[in-house]
Motif scaffolding. Structure first.
Motif, PDB file in Angstrom:
ATOM      1  N   PRO A   1     -56.017 -24.241 -14.048  1.00 44.28           N
ATOM      2  CA  PRO A   1     -55.988 -25.339 -13.059  1.00 44.28           C
ATOM      3  C   PRO A   1     -56.324 -26.676 -13.366  1.00 44.28           C
ATOM      4  N   GLN A   2     -55.566 -27.624 -12.753  1.00 43.95           N
ATOM      5  CA  GLN A   2     -55.763 -29.554 -13.032  1.00 43.95           C
ATOM      6  C   GLN A   2     -57.062 -29.557 -13.165  1.00 43.95           C
ATOM      7  N   GLY A   3     -57.827 -30.044 -14.225  1.00 36.35           N
ATOM      8  CA  GLY A   3     -59.095 -30.957 -14.314  1.00 36.35           C
ATOM      9  C   GLY A   3     -60.150 -29.613 -14.534  1.00 36.35           C
ATOM     10  N   TRP A   4     -59.736 -28.182 -14.586  1.00 38.75           N
ATOM     11  CA  TRP A   4     -60.694 -27.164 -15.138  1.00 38.75           C
ATOM     12  C   TRP A   4     -61.648 -27.550 -16.021  1.00 38.75           C
ATOM     13  N   HIS A   5     -62.795 -27.323 -15.985  1.00 38.97           N
ATOM     14  CA  HIS A   5     -64.042 -28.050 -16.762  1.00 38.97           C
ATOM     15  C   HIS A   5     -63.973 -27.215 -18.235  1.00 38.97           C
ATOM     16  N   ASP A   6     -63.563 -26.088 -18.418  1.00 43.02           N
ATOM     17  CA  ASP A   6     -63.348 -25.491 -19.605  1.00 43.02           C
ATOM     18  C   ASP A   6     -62.107 -24.568 -19.504  1.00 43.02           C
TER      19      ASP A   6
END
Lengths: 100, 211
Positions: B145-150
């Motif tokens: 997903p866009q902007g996923w932290h890892d």
């Protein structure tokens, strides 16, 4: 499929995929792990991109590469690594007569 | 989900539900005379009724869950385009497969016996195994997903889940050929359950923020 086989036949490209398994990396970060020139690494990245094994995204001046493997491609990667495909075969040196 | 996909899938669900209701109305006499049926006939009637109603209900639930996932994800982490497209295509494939199964069961309910019973069951199971295999294989190629932290953790989780799904597909495919027909429901149900559990556990793990 032939592009995938071609991409996985080179140990440098396989190593790139192993590094990307940890996290997405920029071209510069990846290149630091190898003794090759920039142009050589760019060629490797291009082969991986053509085979759809990596996705690239431009972030400012950097290009960030991300792993993009299907399960079968992951299996082929492991298979090629375990067989050592692409590594040069070291010929046994013949023993000199009268040695030892 | 795109309007086209929603329209297609919901049209199939409605058609399947109407077929199920039509069959039930057609066999209303059997329901009225339920006490007079033999035990085997009662089991068959109940079995077909449950199966005919279950398939569109299951598909409707899956469609609602997919839609919820899309809309919820849009709030938290926008789905990547390829992930969205993949989910829609998988849903369409599942819908078409379900419709095929529904038609076969409807014919069975009308005739009283499934046409080519054992072959039909094995064919349906084999197709289910192939769908599992293909879906799980290519799911691993979708983007986080866009902007996923890892993103690295997400990709590894998706690949691990894909391996489980491919193995489940192989198990279903092999059992379609080799296992007794009576074990179909348990094998498909068990393999599906393992795949879903693996997906949930792996992606819960992917949500954990790195230290």
């Amino acid at each position: 499929m032939s592009r995938v086989f071609k991409a996985l036949s080179d140990p440098t490209r396989r190593r790139v995929l192993q590094l990307l398994r940890e996290r997405p990396m920029s071209a510069g970060e990846l290149a630091e792990h190898f003794p090759h020139a920039k142009a050589t690494m760019s060629a490797h990245f291009a082969v991986l991109r053509e085979a759809d094994l990596v996705a690239d995204e431009r972030q400012g001046k950097s290009v960030i590469y991300r792993l993009r493997l299907s399960v079968l491609e992951d299996a082929l990667l492991g298979f090629a690594d375990s067989l050592g495909i692409g590594f040069p075969v070291i010929a046994e040196t013949p023993k000199e007569e009268g040695a030892g | 989900m795109t309007r086209k996909t929603q329209l297609f899938v919901w049209s199939l669900i409605v058609a399947m539900a109407l077929v199920a209701l039509g069959i039930l109305v057609w066999r209303a006499d059997d329901f009225a005379n339920f006490a007079g049926l033999t035990h085997r006939e009662r089991i068959k009637l109940i079995g077909y009724t449950v199966a005919l109603l279950f398939v569109p209900a299951w598909l409707a639930l899956g469609t609602l869950a997919t839609n919820w996932m899309f809309t919820r994800a849009m709030v938290a982490w926008p789905l990547a385009d390829d992930q969205r497209r993949f989910a829609e295509r998988s849903l369409i494939a599942a819908a078409i497969f379900s419709a095929g199964v529904q038609v076969w069961m409807a014919v069975a309910a009308v005739l009283g016996e499934p046409p080519g019973r054992e072959f039909g069951v094995r064919l349906i199971e084999a197709i289910a195994g192939i769908l599992f295999f293909i879906t799980a294989n290519f799911a691993a190629k979708t983007s986080p997903p866009q902007g996923w932290h890892d993103p690295g953790r997400w990709i590894r989780a998706t690949l691990r889940t894909g391996w489980v799904g491919v193995a489940a597909g192989v198990v279903i495919l092999v059992s379609a050929i080799a296992a007794p027909v009576g074990s179909v429901v348990w094998i498909v149900g068990g393999a599906s359950g393992v795949y879903v559990l693996a997906g949930v556990l792996n992606h819960l793990g992917a949500r954990r923020k790195s230290a």
